[in-house]
Enzyme design. Structure first.
Site, PDB file in Angstrom:
ATOM      1  CD  GLU A 196      -6.088  87.165  -7.373  1.00 54.57           C
ATOM      2  OE1 GLU A 196      -6.051  88.378  -7.094  1.00 54.57           O
ATOM      3  OE2 GLU A 196      -6.765  86.342  -6.737  1.00 54.57           O
ATOM      4  CD  GLU A 242      -5.163  83.902  -3.756  1.00 51.58           C
ATOM      5  OE1 GLU A 242      -6.201  84.552  -3.454  1.00 51.58           O
ATOM      6  OE2 GLU A 242      -4.153  84.424  -4.245  1.00 51.58           O
TER       7      GLU A 242
END
Length: 790
Positions: A416, A493
């Site tokens: 991220e 995720e």
């Protein structure tokens, strides 16, 4: 005897070992004991003449955040409201005269963070990143035959620095490496198996030998390969001239007949024993490895050893719960991995940093596939000020330390990162991927993309990845694949219970689980739950010290929702029964990652003759349900989403029974029985014995039982524990991250009828007795045998 040693060393040397042992010319010494600690900055504490007489005696690994009182300060929420600070460590040790003429290195598996290290007042170096292993050469300043002082300063005054609980201090193992001047360099053995068939396996071994002597040396290198039972199956010998002050790289080729493959179901390991000779033997190193093949196909997905399989994964942070924090005993990881294996998990993502070496050793031995991740943010988090100067060194440390683990199938460059939608982000990622491929070309590279429909494509960020890792991006899988058909996708995720929609929300309309995206698309190679196990930190509420939405809690308790994952991940018939009740004492955590409150017990007297919601999780064709002898019917699993049959049934004290059917025949049953009040404390050590080495821990599971031996989950009690024998009570963990009671008093309430007690063995062999008492409960005790560690 040599064969026995070779088998033993495979368990130790994938990373750094944690016990003292010696070969000809090489000794690795445990350096965890005999340290002094002081919280707070101290002037001139690195000096030899400094007096540390008033400092606290400690044993490493040590986390100085977890032992502090939490503070209601929102700036500490990412660290679970545990403070950081500056911590000083000192150790005075005698270097024997035999160290003269040797090279002596101090090896750290991890110091959080911004560490400085001195020996006898001489500064050895600074390492800002808190998650990598590193070492320093003590030789120029070491006093052989005299006393020496090593000092370490860990600066976590900027807590919270990571987005989750990091811990503080020397939270992983430390050891000394003593070698002859001609020796195998740190992480100097690199083993690959480029060609494998049923008849033979090709082993390529690249060994870096360092010559720290004053003259050029003719170095002879012998490498022998052994099976797990100590049988030698191959060898090679080469000679190379290595100049003084330089390294030489040996490349050896060994053929092993009929290699046995490393697999998730049969994790077979081999050992390569490397012997260095320059005149006399000067060094000997053992390295574990495995034979296995990896294949990634843009249409059909992932293949291990030619077998198509899905990656059934979880994200794991590096803490071990509210008792041990980041200083996690290996037994805790072993307990947790056993639990995940039982649920059907086969894949671990080390979110979001290199893990402790012992975790990777366990994954090798237990048969887990691993995504080894280097960083979270790059220039958008605490690493920002160090990225430009340190990313190559830190990434190289991870790659060289971990590259021989057969469990590792993927490298991750980051997670991220804020730069993913910017030109500089694509440029940085391209450099990092090239760097990884140069140092370790046998695995693919991925990264966890921040949830966004297309910004990872704007400047070619995702194009640099071998495997595109998506965080919560299931809504865009098909569009992404249609536009880029050559891509292979991995869910890095994923939510616990619901599939996402555009905008990073849950899909309430269909209530479809994101695992179905993996099942329905061959080119989605797998899926990784956020998180697998509850962890500390990343919280905004002071009454909640962490993230509570895993399928296991911090005590290793399998949550009721894990029954759903068993139906996704296991091939044998599965059936789980869950009762849903919003009044249950469960913190659901952040909304997107939550699930309905549920529990696997049948004690709801306040609901007598009222309807209760029941879910049955199953991979069978159909499920039938009974309340006592009253038949509730049979329902087809396919008529409900996510392997979950929903029921509304009248509560009545007694038994709730379910049966799963395949082709009309009963395949599996499950039932919940009403329990009475707790009267007994049932205790069981989760491991048969411990080693009396001052480090090993026993983990004792504690359950409340009624007079008929039924597990009681509805009536928690405070229990007090005492230890007899050469052992220490480390703490009690009940898995409740709300931390309603002090953790270090020897007493704690159970949570849903359960807790674990962590007991550290001393250095004397014999019996350790853990006793338990509680109000209204019969006293109990369990005996644990501590084996002689010598």
């Amino acid at each position: 005897m040599k064969r026995t040693i070779a088998v033993f060393v495979i368990l130790l040397l994938q990373g750094f070992c944690v016990v003292s042992y010696a070969w000809k010319g090489r000794t690795v010494e445990d350096f965890d004991f005999g340290w002094k600690f002081r919280l707070g900055d101290v002037a001139k504490a690195q000096e030899v003449s400094f007096s540390d007489a008033g400092w606290r005696d400690i044993q490493l690994p040590h986390d100085f955040s977890i032992e502090q009182e939490v503070k209601d300060d929102k700036r500490l929420g990412a660290n679970g409201f545990f403070p950081g600070g500056i911590g000083w460590y000192r150790k005075t040790f005698t270097a024997p005269k035999s160290y003269a003429g040797k090279r002596v290195f101090v090896c750290f598996d991890g110091v959080y963070h911004r560490s400085d290290v001195w020996i006898n007042g001489h500064h050895l170096g600074f390492r800002p990143y808190g998650y990598v292993s590193f070492e320093y050469d003590l030789t120029p300043y070491l006093i052989a035959g005299g006393d020496n002082v090593i000092a370490v300063r860990a600066d976590h005054s900027n807590a919270s620095s990571s987005r989750w609980y990091s811990g503080s201090g020397i939270y992983r193992h430390v050891r000394l490496r003593i070698v002859d001047p001609v020796h195998v360099d740190l992480w100097g053995t690199y083993i690959t198996t480029p060609a494998i068939s049923p008849s033979e396996g090709i082993v390529e071994i690249e060994t870096t030998v360092r010559n720290d002597d004053q003259t050029t040396k003719q170095v002879k290198l012998l490498t022998e390969i052994f099976t797990a039972n100590g049988t030698k199956v191959g060898s090679a010998t080469h000679t190379l001239s290595v100049e003084a002050g330089h390294t030489g790289t040996f490349r050896q080729h060994i053929t092993v007949k009929q290699p046995v493959l490393w697999d998730v179901d049969s994790p077979v390991l081999y050992t390569a024993v490397t012997k260095v000779r320059s005149g006399a033997y000067t060094d000997e190193v053992s390295t574990g490895f495995g034979f296995r093949t990896l294949e990634w196909d843009a249409r059909k997905g992932f293949f291990l050893n030619g077998r198509n399989m899905k990656l059934k994964g979880v994200n794991l942070h590096h803490d071990g719960g509210l008792v041990v924090g980041a200083a996690v005993p290996e037994r805790i990881w072993e307990m947790r991995l056993k639990g995940l294996k039982e649920i059907g998990c086969n894949f671990i993502r080390t979110s979001h940093n290199p893990p402790a070496p012992e975790l990777l050793d366990l994954c090798d031995r237990m048969g887990f596939l691993v995504l080894d991740e280097a960083f979270d943010k790059w220039k958008g988090g605490y690493y920002a000020e160090y990225y430009d100067a340190w990313w190559e060194a830190d990434l190289q440390s991870m790659l060289q330390r971990d590259r021989n683990h057969p469990s590792i199938i993927l490298w991750s460059a980051g997670n991220e990162v804020q730069e993913q939608g910017k030109p500089e982000g694509a440029e940085r990622l391209g450099k990092m991927v090239d760097f990884i491929h140069r140092y370790e070309p046998t695995r693919k590279v991925t990264a966890g993309l921040h949830p966004h429909e297309s910004n990872h494509n704007t400047y070619g960020f995702a194009d640099s990845l071998d495997i595109v890792g998506h965080n919560y991006n299931e809504p865009f899988y098909e569009a992404d694949k249609a536009k880029y058909p050559g891509r292979i996708l991995l869910g890095t995720e994923n939510y616990l219970y619901y599939r996402g929609l555009p905008g990073n929300d849950m899909h309430f309309e269909s209530q479809c689980h994101s695992w179905m995206d993996v099942v329905e698309h061959d080119w989605v190679v797998g899926w990784t739950l956020w998180p697998g196990i509850d962890y500390i930190g990343e919280t905004t509420r002071f009454n909640l010290k962490g993230w509570p939405t895993g399928i296991m809690d911090a005590s290793g308790r399998e949550k009721t929702i894990a029954g759903l994952y068993r139906t996704f991940w296991k091939d044998t018939p599965q059936l789980g029964v869950a009762v849903l009740d919003d009044a249950l004492d469960i913190d659901p955590g952040p909304l997107n990652w939550s699930s309905p409150k549920m529990i696997a017990h049948w004690n709801f007297p306040e609901r007598e003759n009222q309807l209760v919601r029941v879910h049955t999780f199953s991979n069978c064709d159909s499920v039938a349900l009974w309340v006592n002898q009253r038949y509730m019917g049979k329902r087809a699993v396919a008529d409900f989403p996510n392997h979950t049959v929903e029921w509304n049934v009248p509560y009545a004290k007694g038994t709730l029974k379910a049966a799963g059917y395949i082709d009309g025949k009963e395949a599996v049953t499950s039932e919940l029985q009403t329990a009475g009040s707790p009267v007994d404390i049932a205790m069981q050590s989760l491991f048969p014995d411990v080693n009396a080495d001052g480090r090993d821990v026993a983990i004792v599971e504690v359950l409340l039982k009624d007079q008929d031996g039924r597990f009681v989950q509805h009536d928690d009690r405070k229990i007090t524990f005492t230890v007899e024998g050469d052992a220490t009570l480390v703490g009690i963990e009940n898995g409740d991250l709300r931390m309603k009671e002090p953790l270090y008093t020897g007493s704690l309430s159970t949570y849903f009828g359960r807790c674990i007690v962590i007991v550290r063995a001393g250095k004397k062999a014999g019996e350790i007795v853990l006793s338990a008492t509680g109000e209204g409960l019969n006293p109990s005790a369990v005996s644990i045998h501590a084996n002689d560690a010598k």
